[in-house]
Design a protein around this motif. Structure first.
Motif, PDB file in Angstrom:
ATOM      1  N   VAL A  90       0.935  -1.203  -0.065  1.00  0.00           N
ATOM      2  CA  VAL A  90      -0.029   0.131   0.008  1.00  0.00           C
ATOM      3  C   VAL A  90       1.014   1.421   0.149  1.00  0.00           C
ATOM      4  N   ARG A  91       0.535   2.190  -1.011  1.00  0.00           N
ATOM      5  CA  ARG A  91       1.220   3.402  -0.988  1.00  0.00           C
ATOM      6  C   ARG A  91       0.502   4.633  -0.523  1.00  0.00           C
ATOM      7  N   ASP A  92       1.042   5.531   0.155  1.00  0.00           N
ATOM      8  CA  ASP A  92       0.359   6.684   0.900  1.00  0.00           C
ATOM      9  C   ASP A  92       1.308   7.879   0.831  1.00  0.00           C
ATOM     10  N   GLY A  93       0.716   8.961   1.407  1.00  0.00           N
ATOM     11  CA  GLY A  93       1.755   9.996   1.357  1.00  0.00           C
ATOM     12  C   GLY A  93       2.524   9.981   2.945  1.00  0.00           C
ATOM     13  N   GLY A  94       2.766   9.053   3.455  1.00  0.00           N
ATOM     14  CA  GLY A  94       3.243   9.049   4.858  1.00  0.00           C
ATOM     15  C   GLY A  94       2.349   9.122   6.025  1.00  0.00           C
ATOM     16  N   GLU A  95       1.087   8.871   5.751  1.00  0.00           N
ATOM     17  CA  GLU A  95       0.374   9.053   7.076  1.00  0.00           C
ATOM     18  C   GLU A  95       0.225   7.626   7.783  1.00  0.00           C
ATOM     19  N   LEU A  96       0.345   6.507   7.139  1.00  0.00           N
ATOM     20  CA  LEU A  96       0.389   5.329   7.707  1.00  0.00           C
ATOM     21  C   LEU A  96       1.612   5.168   8.578  1.00  0.00           C
ATOM     22  N   ALA A  97       2.749   5.528   8.311  1.00  0.00           N
ATOM     23  CA  ALA A  97       3.998   5.560   9.120  1.00  0.00           C
ATOM     24  C   ALA A  97       3.771   6.397  10.356  1.00  0.00           C
ATOM     25  N   VAL A  98       3.045   7.795  10.170  1.00  0.00           N
ATOM     26  CA  VAL A  98       2.686   8.573  11.432  1.00  0.00           C
ATOM     27  C   VAL A  98       1.552   7.906  12.377  1.00  0.00           C
ATOM     28  N   LEU A  99       0.784   7.092  11.727  1.00  0.00           N
ATOM     29  CA  LEU A  99      -0.370   6.460  12.581  1.00  0.00           C
ATOM     30  C   LEU A  99       0.345   5.271  13.030  1.00  0.00           C
TER      31      LEU A  99
END
Length: 135
Positions: free
Chosen positions: A45-54
C-alpha cells in the motif's frame, strides 16, 4: 494477550488511537510475498506518509500502556491477497480503521485475531472485532 485482565488494561491504555487521525487515502502498489516461507501473497500500500505517522502513534500508545512492543524494522503496509479478493496495483483505497492484531493467538500459529479496532477521525472507544478492510 493472555487473560481478560491484561486485555482490559491494554485496551484502556490505547483507547482512542484513531481520534483526530483522518481516514487515509492510499493506492495499491506492487505485489509481494510475505511470511517466513514467502508464501503469503500481498499487495503493498502506497500513501503520503500517513500510515507511518499512525503506526508511530499506535506503537507509542502501546508502550505507554506498558505493552512490550517489538516493532518490525522492515514493516511494509500491505493488504493480504485472498483467492477471490485482492487489490490490483493502482487501485485506490480509503483506510478508515486502525486495528490491533494478535499475531500469535492461542487458537493456532498461523491464524490472526483482531483484538480491537478504532475508527479513524472519531473519538469512539474500542469495538472488538470490528475492523473495516479496504474498499
Amino acid at each position: 494477550i493472555s487473560g481478560l485482565d491484561e486485555a482490559v488494561r491494554l485496551l484502556a491504555g490505547v483507547e482512542g488511537i484513531g481520534s483526530g487521525a483522518p481516514a487515509i487515502h492510499a493506492a495499491a502498489g506492487d505485489e509481494a510475498m510475505f511470511g517466513r516461507r514467502r508464501d503469503v501473497p500481498v499487495t503493498l500500500v502506497r500513501d503520503g506518509g500517513e500510515l507511518a505517522v499512525l503506526r508511530s502513534r499506535t506503537l507509542a500508545a502501546l508502550e505507554r500502556a506498558g505493552i512490550d512492543v517489538q516493532p518490525r524494522p522492515d514493516f511494509r503496509p500491505h493488504v493480504t491477497r485472498k483467492q477471490h479478493r485482492r487489490l490490483r496495483p493502482g487501485d485506490r483505497v480509503v483506510l478508515e480503521t486502525v486495528a490491533l492484531i494478535d499475531m500469535r493467538p492461542p487458537a493456532g500459529g498461523h491464524h490472526r485475531r483482531v483484538v480491537a479496532a478504532w475508527p479513524l477521525d472519531a473519538s469512539a472507544g474500542a469495538s472488538p472485532g470490528a475492523a473495516t478492510g479496504p474498499r
